[in-house]
Design a protein around this motif. Structure first.
Motif, PDB file in Angstrom:
ATOM      1  N   THR A   1      -8.408   1.953  -6.781  1.00 62.56           N
ATOM      2  CA  THR A   1      -7.458   2.870  -6.388  1.00 62.56           C
ATOM      3  C   THR A   1      -6.295   3.017  -7.315  1.00 62.56           C
ATOM      4  O   THR A   1      -6.032   1.903  -8.182  1.00 62.56           O
TER       5      THR A   1
ATOM      6  N   HIS B   1      -8.204  -0.315   1.993  1.00 61.71           N
ATOM      7  CA  HIS B   1      -9.413  -0.300   1.218  1.00 61.71           C
ATOM      8  C   HIS B   1      -8.700   0.235  -0.029  1.00 61.71           C
ATOM      9  O   HIS B   1      -9.133   1.278  -0.449  1.00 61.71           O
TER      10      HIS B   1
ATOM     11  N   ARG C   1     -10.937   3.458  14.832  1.00 60.94           N
ATOM     12  CA  ARG C   1     -10.340   1.952  14.808  1.00 60.94           C
ATOM     13  C   ARG C   1      -9.870   1.513  15.861  1.00 60.94           C
ATOM     14  O   ARG C   1      -8.890   2.231  16.487  1.00 60.94           O
TER      15      ARG C   1
ATOM     16  N   SER D   1      -6.881   2.768   5.253  1.00 64.03           N
ATOM     17  CA  SER D   1      -5.765   1.771   5.168  1.00 64.03           C
ATOM     18  C   SER D   1      -6.346   0.329   4.775  1.00 64.03           C
ATOM     19  O   SER D   1      -7.344   0.185   5.324  1.00 64.03           O
TER      20      SER D   1
ATOM     21  N   SER E   1     -12.977   8.347  11.018  1.00 61.40           N
ATOM     22  CA  SER E   1     -13.296   6.905  11.244  1.00 61.40           C
ATOM     23  C   SER E   1     -12.445   6.509  12.460  1.00 61.40           C
ATOM     24  O   SER E   1     -11.579   6.984  12.883  1.00 61.40           O
TER      25      SER E   1
ATOM     26  N   ARG F   1      -8.647   7.173   1.197  1.00 60.96           N
ATOM     27  CA  ARG F   1      -9.237   6.131   1.514  1.00 60.96           C
ATOM     28  C   ARG F   1      -8.701   5.566   2.991  1.00 60.96           C
ATOM     29  O   ARG F   1      -7.422   5.974   3.300  1.00 60.96           O
TER      30      ARG F   1
ATOM     31  N   GLN G   1       0.948  -1.234  -0.078  1.00 61.98           N
ATOM     32  CA  GLN G   1       0.073  -0.017   0.214  1.00 61.98           C
ATOM     33  C   GLN G   1       0.868   1.224   0.027  1.00 61.98           C
ATOM     34  O   GLN G   1       1.697   1.316   1.088  1.00 61.98           O
TER      35      GLN G   1
ATOM     36  N   GLU H   1      -9.432  -1.246  -3.545  1.00 59.39           N
ATOM     37  CA  GLU H   1     -10.319  -1.600  -4.634  1.00 59.39           C
ATOM     38  C   GLU H   1     -10.498  -0.317  -5.363  1.00 59.39           C
ATOM     39  O   GLU H   1     -11.058   0.672  -4.802  1.00 59.39           O
TER      40      GLU H   1
END
Lengths: 213, 213
Positions: free
Chosen positions: B121, B117, B182, B115, B180, B113, B95, B119
């Motif tokens: 990119t 995620h 986490r 970390s 978000s 996005r 990544q 799809e």
């Protein structure tokens, strides 16, 4: 319009609906500024030679302002940044506007200020084709602000010196405090953010933001 | 504390007052990320050689994570960025995390996005000392998020996947949406912003922000 950017199409749609007129008046375009330099006539002549005149290559949105062909090098205690665009016409006082990341690179403290409020800001060395100017102060990180003219101010009940908030949309959306209102005779309606603010908010030069109070 | 940054001293002061405990629990430190790369074992071996191991030079705030001595070059359709730090240890999937301005420089679309995620990119070419990896996807601009552990989550009534707002202080203060949460076994309590977000908000690695709902 939740969760995406305002586009020019959104604005057109809004402007078509009379009952949303008040909302639409508060939705204004974004103008994004990168690093640039405003020069006094005196400093322009030191940097480029006596009676030198800037060569406009692109008009900016604020009437009369233009990007010039000429660039300078900025030298701070830590490093230099080359090819920094001069914005014309000349002003009464030289002012260097940089991004916060530029300040770190140059080795200067980033000081957020409105244009013209230079007391206590860092100095810098400006290098041109024909000479060098050593400034004691004049380097700012631009404080976000809204430009508009008298009529646009009246329509929105905004006057020079007001401070409002801005709402942005999209995945990096936010409400921004401390947005200064600058009403000028021939101001072009937009909200000035610097490139890092635009990037941090996911905005581009086709985005719109909403004035909230 | 209006109109200035939260400092470590502010937090100490707050933590001393029992009646402000709830407020203080919601005031958390900022962690700032620049561009960096996470590599899979397979890609690490292509880039640096078979059985290669990363050399830690600095532990990061999230337990077990470290900056490694090794760097790579990122090559996009428009330009390259050299000396991009690898963050260890190796992960299941490679990544690349860049700033929005990096995306413009490289010629990629900036896609915000969380970390992992990845799809849809953009892809990129990663060049190491011994080889090159061509990624079809995996380049993100980091979406802001809060890390905490189970107990810190319970104390603050936050669970994994929650989305909250953050209030910041200072001349560039704002309320940020879409933050978000986490929750991890050994998460270190902080709020991750990228360098452009921190600059745009006037925050540094000693700043604090407040969780609001």
């Amino acid at each position: 319009m939740e969760n995406k950017f305002f586009t020019e199409k959104d604005l057109e749609n809004l402007l078509g609906k009379e009952d949303e007129k008040k909302t639409s008046l508060n939705i204004i375009p974004v103008g994004i500024s990168g690093r640039h330099v405003h020069l006094s006539k005196e400093h322009l002549e030191i940097l480029f030679g006596k009676d030198y005149e800037l060569t406009p290559i692109k008009n900016l949105t604020q009437p009369g302002q233009f990007a010039s062909k000429e660039t300078v090098t900025l030298a701070g205690p830590k490093s230099v940044i080359e090819n920094v665009r001069i914005i014309g016409p000349v002003r009464s006082k030289t002012q260097v506007e940089i991004l916060t990341s530029d300040a770190f690179k140059l080795g200067l403290k980033p000081v957020v200020r409105l244009s013209g409020h230079l007391e206590g800001t860092p100095g810098i060395t400006i290098i041109g084709k024909k000479g060098t100017v050593v400034l004691d102060e004049g380097v700012i990180v631009s404080q976000r602000h809204i430009h508009l003219n008298e009529e646009q101010g009246r329509e929105r009940n905004l006057k020079n010196g007001d401070v409002v908030k801005l709402r942005t949309r999209g995945i990096r959306s936010a409400i921004l405090d401390n947005v200064s209102v600058r009403v000028g005779d021939n101001g072009y309606l937009d909200c000035h953010l610097d490139q890092e603010e635009a990037n941090a908010l996911g905005l581009n030069s086709k985005s719109y933001v909403e004035i909230v109070r």
